[in-house]
Design an enzyme around this catalytic site. Structure first.
Site, short mmCIF file in Angstrom:
data_model
loop_
_atom_site.label_atom_id
_atom_site.label_comp_id
_atom_site.label_asym_id
_atom_site.label_seq_id
_atom_site.Cartn_x
_atom_site.Cartn_y
_atom_site.Cartn_z
N LEU A 40 -14.59 -2.19 46.78
CA LEU A 40 -14.91 -1.42 45.58
C LEU A 40 -14.45 0.00 45.84
O LEU A 40 -14.65 0.54 46.93
CB LEU A 40 -16.42 -1.41 45.31
CG LEU A 40 -17.05 -2.65 44.71
CD1 LEU A 40 -18.57 -2.51 44.68
CD2 LEU A 40 -16.53 -2.89 43.30
N ASP A 41 -13.84 0.63 44.85
CA ASP A 41 -13.45 2.03 44.96
C ASP A 41 -14.68 2.90 45.19
O ASP A 41 -15.79 2.50 44.83
CB ASP A 41 -12.77 2.52 43.68
CG ASP A 41 -11.45 1.83 43.40
OD1 ASP A 41 -10.80 1.37 44.35
OD2 ASP A 41 -11.08 1.76 42.22
N ALA A 42 -14.48 4.08 45.72
CA ALA A 42 -15.59 5.01 45.91
C ALA A 42 -16.29 5.30 44.59
O ALA A 42 -17.51 5.45 44.55
CB ALA A 42 -15.09 6.31 46.55
N SER A 44 -16.76 3.30 42.17
CA SER A 44 -17.44 2.11 41.65
C SER A 44 -18.69 1.81 42.46
O SER A 44 -18.78 2.16 43.62
CB SER A 44 -16.49 0.91 41.70
OG SER A 44 -15.32 1.17 40.95
N ARG A 140 -7.99 -0.94 40.88
CA ARG A 140 -8.49 -0.24 39.69
C ARG A 140 -8.23 -1.01 38.39
O ARG A 140 -8.09 -0.45 37.32
CB ARG A 140 -7.94 1.18 39.64
CG ARG A 140 -8.32 1.99 40.88
CD ARG A 140 -7.90 3.44 40.85
NE ARG A 140 -8.69 4.28 39.99
CZ ARG A 140 -9.90 4.76 40.25
NH1 ARG A 140 -10.52 4.44 41.36
NH2 ARG A 140 -10.50 5.56 39.40
#
Length: 184
Positions: A40-42, A44, A140
């Site tokens: 997961l992106d930072a 998210s 993303r």
């Protein structure tokens, strides 16, 4: 072989190695030898699965296995029916075309934790909530999909991976729980 469900907080890096400005998984997960099955992106939040079994990690995260990942997405604006239909069908994002997915316009959830810091809100633009389920997971992707149809993502929370969800395994941000790996 542990399988750990973890609710990744906003701005936590999805890695165990140190980061100069942000917290990482090492600040929360003390079980040695586990790694995330997917990322997961930072920016998210939400459900992350961790395991020490490479085969299980592959089974969970590889796109050919089609483990559905469901996201709760707060978007800027009100989704029109044609926007939702565009999201459901293959969508050309320039460098790839998405697969079909499930999308629903939903009411704001009453169980959701507040985000720190809160999202930016503009008085003249309403926000809406969607659930979006995909079986792929490009970089993303959900943010790019909603932006492509005119609904920029303000907040993105993964709420389910395959049979595991925050609805059936409630966790607050930063909490984790070990579950039976056979369930996947």
């Amino acid at each position: 072989m542990p399988l750990i469900l973890f609710n990744k907080p906003f701005q936590v890096m999805c890695q165990f190695s140190a980061h100069p400005q942000r917290q990482t998984l090492a600040d929360y997960i003390k079980t040695p030898g586990v790694y995330p099955a997917g990322r997961l992106d930072a920016d998210s939040e939400g459900l992350l699965l961790l395991t020490d079994d490479g085969k299980l990690q592959h089974r969970i995260s590889h796109p050919k296995r089609k483990q559905a990942k469901t996201y709760l997405v707060q978007v800027e604006g009100e989704p029109a029916d044609d926007m939702l239909e565009r999201l459901r069908n293959p969508l050309d994002l320039g460098d790839f075309v998405t697969q079909k997915c499930e999308v629903k316009h939903v009411a704001a959830p009453d169980w959701l934790w507040p985000r720190d810091p809160p999202i930016r809100e503009r008085q003249n633009l309403p926000t809406s909530w969607l659930t979006l389920s995909i079986s792929e997971g490009k970089n993303r992707q959900v943010r790019r999909m909603t932006a492509a149809v005119g609904l920029p993502t303000l907040r993105l929370i993964r709420i389910a991976i395959g049979p595991f969800s925050l609805a059936t395994h409630p966790l607050w941000p930063g909490e984790s729980r070990e579950v039976d790996a056979d369930d996947i």
